[in-house]
Each structure stands twice: as C-alpha cells, then as structure tokens.
Design an enzyme around this catalytic site. Structure first.
Site, PDB file in Angstrom:
ATOM      1  N   CYS A  50       0.827  -1.213   0.000  1.00  0.00           N
ATOM      2  CA  CYS A  50       0.000   0.000   0.000  1.00  0.00           C
ATOM      3  C   CYS A  50       0.858   1.257   0.000  1.00  0.00           C
ATOM      4  CB  CYS A  50      -0.906   0.017   1.229  1.00  0.00           C
ATOM      5  SG  CYS A  50      -2.179  -1.251   1.206  1.00  0.00           S
ATOM      6  N   GLU A 114       5.511  -1.175  12.266  1.00  0.00           N
ATOM      7  CA  GLU A 114       4.486  -2.189  11.986  1.00  0.00           C
ATOM      8  C   GLU A 114       5.134  -3.446  11.407  1.00  0.00           C
ATOM      9  OE1 GLU A 114       3.358  -3.184   8.838  1.00  0.00           O
ATOM     10  OE2 GLU A 114       4.339  -1.766   7.502  1.00  0.00           O
ATOM     11  N   GLN A 115       4.516  -4.583  11.704  1.00  0.00           N
ATOM     12  CA  GLN A 115       5.104  -5.869  11.339  1.00  0.00           C
ATOM     13  C   GLN A 115       4.612  -6.414   9.998  1.00  0.00           C
ATOM     14  OE1 GLN A 115       5.396  -8.901  14.390  1.00  0.00           O
ATOM     15  NE2 GLN A 115       4.923  -7.428  15.988  1.00  0.00           N
ATOM     16  N   GLN A 120       5.064  -9.042   3.933  1.00  0.00           N
ATOM     17  CA  GLN A 120       4.988  -8.644   2.528  1.00  0.00           C
ATOM     18  C   GLN A 120       6.319  -8.883   1.818  1.00  0.00           C
ATOM     19  OE1 GLN A 120       3.691  -4.700   3.483  1.00  0.00           O
ATOM     20  NE2 GLN A 120       1.543  -5.129   3.060  1.00  0.00           N
ATOM     21  N   GLY A 191      -8.916 -10.713   2.652  1.00  0.00           N
ATOM     22  CA  GLY A 191      -7.520 -11.133   2.701  1.00  0.00           C
ATOM     23  C   GLY A 191      -6.889 -10.842   4.047  1.00  0.00           C
ATOM     24  N   GLY A 194      -8.055  -7.608   5.617  1.00  0.00           N
ATOM     25  CA  GLY A 194      -9.423  -7.756   6.095  1.00  0.00           C
ATOM     26  C   GLY A 194      -9.466  -8.511   7.408  1.00  0.00           C
TER      27      GLY A 194
END
Length: 473
Positions: A50, A114-115, A120, A191, A194
């Site tokens: 993102c 953030e993990q 990713q 996903g 979500g």
C-alpha cells in the site's frame, strides 16, 4: 554485479502516483520478466504494498540496469520517464541493502514499527523464488533481510504498541464515532488486511461486522472466524455493498482492486436511504487500498469522514518512540556491516580456492617428477613423502589465506583478491570457474546511499536521458 533498487514510496510520492504504479500480485511476474529481458539484469524481485513499489535487481552495469527498470515501470504506469523521475529514489549496492533491511524492520513504514511489511517482503521473495527470478545474490539478501526484520522486532520495542495502518486508522474512526462498542462495521476484502481489520474491530467491542468479498466463500470463512470471537458477522458479495452501507458506522476497505469499489453513488444512496447526516449518524470510511478503493469524492458528502493512508501518516500514533527507532537503526547498521563483510569475504574465496588448487597441482606435478627420478621408491615411502609435502604446503598457505579473508572482509578490502591473483599469477578464468561452480557468491559493493558507481559504467547516478535520477529519500 551489484544490487540496484528503484523505488517509489509514501515518502517520495503522493497516493495518486502510487496508485498509477501499483502492481498487483498477478502482474508482478510479468513486470519482473520484462525487467529480466535486459541482458544487464540477472535477478529481480518486486515489493509492492500500500505504501511502496520497489524493484530490487542484480545488474551488470548501473546505468543500463537503471534504464531498463525505469522503462518497464514507466510503461506499466503510463507515466513518462520524467514524471517517474520526480518521485523515484535509487539505491545501489550497500545503500540498497540498508534500505531493504530498514523496510523489513518497519523503519520506513507509514506506521513506524508495523510488522505487516515483513510478511509482505517474505511473500515477494517467495513469489520471485517460485518464478525463478532470484539467484544466489537476491536469495541471500532476502534471507538475511527476513532475519534482520525478526531481530529488530524481537530485540526492540519498536512494535510494542502493536501499531499498524489498520490499527491507526481504526483508532481515528473510534475517536470520530465516540467508540466502536455496539457499532456496525463493514469490512471490504477478506484477505490478510481484512482479517487484521476484523481482529481490531472485535477487540474494540464492535457489535456487528459485514464481510464483503468477490468470493463469497472467502467472506464466509472470515465471517466464521469473527463469530467465533462472539461477534455477529455476515458474509456478502460485493454487489451487496450499497445495501449494507445504510446500516454501517465504520467501513474498512483494502481489496487491491484496480478501480474504486466504493463509489460516490453507493455512499450517497446509503446516506439518503437511511436519512443520515453529520449530526444524526456519521459514517467513517477507512480506505487502506492501493490503488484507492474509495472514490475520493466521497469525502465531500456531509456526515462522511474519509481516512486514507496519507491521513494515517499524520497521526502521532503512527510514529514509534525515538529510542526504539534508534535501537532498530543500530541493529540495521550492524547487520548491514556484517552482511557486506560476508560478501566481501565471499568475493575473495574463489581466488583463495584457485590458489589452493594451483598449490595442489604443483604438488602432484612434483610427486610425478619424483616417481620418474626415483622409480624404485616403494609405495609406503612415496606416501610418506606425499603427505609431508602436502603438510608443508598446507601450513605455508594456511595463515596467509585466513588472513587475506579477514583483510578482504573489512571495508576497502576489495583489492586483496586482485593482489593475490597478481602475486601468484592465477588465471582469471580459473578463478571465475570456481565462482561459477557455486562455491560462494561474488558481490560488488562500495556505494554510498543515493550515489552511483565510479568506473566504466559512469561517474555517478546523475540524471540521464534514459535513466531516472537517484535522489535521497
């Protein structure tokens, strides 16, 4: 060969540019295959999230590799090379390694620490490995990167608050709505994002969740997990969106769709049907998709609060404590130094191996000469002579070969392999054969962040008509 990074992220470009560049999973293989059509690029992988689109590649020449990657991304996005250059950053060799380590550690994320980005990176590497577009260099880099990311998260408190883009966005939503308890939420996309959104909503005491997804089966699986937490949940297909919006207090969307899935008409219809406005019952929409899932015009409707990634970045909770960031950066710096030392040592290893092979050849030649001069020597005597000669050679070579590996692993130690080849007149072809045989990878390093290589391929990574301009991020 060396590692080249070409990237655009939330730090260098607005969401509108990231939308144009966004590469979904189905396109990543095609993008990498096109990059590898250049004879100057031997390995490649794409990291598209993102917040960023980055191509990591192993290149034979800096400017040629840069031009090849830039052209592929320009064609993919529909942006001119000039437009792309304005928002792009380039890292080469050591700087590329440092950047990827920092990314995997969460240091370059919109929500620092953030993990999710570590997962990713893992998925991007796995996809490239499955497609056989990574070789020895990127394989070792990716493995080390995942290790560094895990170390940062286990040895520092950079993620102590458990912050993520989802948690920060829902934190804003909670403030706007005066809490999420007994409220109704719509989660669009079943996903990983979500699922993460649903987990946060459940912990916040949400009353009911509608899960929407193109695949009803996936929506039903996620809804089932939510119900196991004691929260009412229903699964719907995306064509039921306008219907469920009428009763929603909060919406979280992250689908990876190439076009908005929440239209102005959908939201306007929902508000009008329920006769809602800013005072009676506001609606908070968290658009975490890239490209955007929600038509930006929705923000102009009365009673609607639209939260996107750019808004999340401005939130104080998106920034980790300075002490934790400093500790994480210290680990990254140490890991970069260790990685590069190992690569420099690997560079000299084929030369050391070739030297030992030369010594072994000399020993065998001399033993053959001994056989010809002393044909009466019995086998036991010959074996003892052979062992003695080999011991002498091994002892003579041991200390200097160990020492040269140590010297070569230090910064500036690139010249030791060449000196060894010159001193012992080692054939470069023989050395290359050892390296190609898979003993250890060869790695070229030596650039500072944001600068191009010195040498035959060009004096710097300055702008050229065919290559983007490397700029500080």
């Amino acid at each position: 060969m060396s590692i080249l990074l070409f990237g655009v992220s939330h730090r260098s470009a607005p969401v509108s540019v990231l939308e144009q560049l966004s590469i979904d999973e189905s396109e990543q293989v095609k993008i990498v295959d096109r990059v590898l059509q250049s004879p100057l690029v031997t390995e490649a992988m794409v990291l598209s999230t993102c917040n960023r689109v980055e191509v990591y590649a192993v290149v034979e020449a800096f400017h040629g590799g840069l031009s090849a990657i830039g052209q592929v991304l320009s064609d993919h996005s529909g942006m001119s090379m000039g437009e792309l250059t304005k928002h792009a950053y380039v890292r080469y060799s050591e700087a590329a390694v440092e950047h990827l380590f920092a990314v995997a550690s969460g240091l370059d994320s919109a929500v620092v620490g953030e993990q999710q980005v570590l997962g990713q990176v893992r998925r991007s590497y796995s996809a490239a490995e499955a497609n056989r577009t990574v070789g020895r260099v990127l394989h070792e880099l990716a493995q080390r990167t995942l290790s560094v990311g895990k170390r940062v998260h286990s040895e520092t408190s950079i993620d102590a608050a458990g912050a993520s883009v989802v948690s920060v966005a829902l934190g804003i939503a909670e403030r706007k709505l005066g809490g999420l308890g007994a409220k109704t939420a719509v989660v669009i996309g079943a996903g990983s994002m979500g699922a993460l959104s649903s987990a946060h909503l459940t912990r916040a005491g949400i009353g009911k969740v509608h899960v929407l997804n193109r695949s009803l089966a996936r929506a039903q699986r996620l809804a089932g997990k939510i119900r196991q937490s004691g929260v009412l949940a229903e699964a719907r297909t995306l064509d039921r969106l306008a219907e469920v919006l009428t009763d929603a207090d909060a919406v979280v969307s992250c689908t990876g769709a190439v076009a908005p899935v929440v239209s102005l008409a959908d939201v306007h219809h929902a508000l009008a049907t329920a006769r809602r406005d800013e005072t009676t019952r506001p609606l908070v929409i968290c658009d975490l998709g890239m490209p955007r899932d929600v038509d930006p015009a929705v923000a102009g409707l009365p009673g609607v609060w639209l939260i996107d990634v750019e808004r999340v970045q401005r939130e104080p909770s998106a920034h980790a404590a300075s002490a934790d960031v400093a500790a994480a950066r210290h680990i990254v710096a140490a890991e970069v130094a260790g990685y590069l030392a190992g690569q420099r040592m690997a560079e000299v290893t084929p030369t050391v191996t070739a030297l030992r092979q030369r010594a072994a050849d000399v020993v065998e030649a001399e033993l053959l000469r001994l056989d010809n001069r002393l044909p009466g020597l019995d086998s036991a005597e010959r074996d003892e002579v052979a062992r003695t000669v080999r011991r002498v050679v091994d002892k003579l070579l041991h200390a200097p070969t160990v020492r040269i590996k140590q010297l070569a692993s230090a910064p500036g130690g690139d010249s030791y392999a060449e000196a060894l080849r010159e001193l012992f007149q080692l054939d470069q072809t023989a050395v290359d054969a050892v390296a190609t045989a898979g003993e250890l990878p060869v790695f070229s390093s030596g650039l500072d962040a944001g600068s191009g290589p010195q040498g035959a391929d060009g004096p710097s990574a300055g702008p050229t008509p065919s290559a983007p301009n490397p700029s500080a991020e």
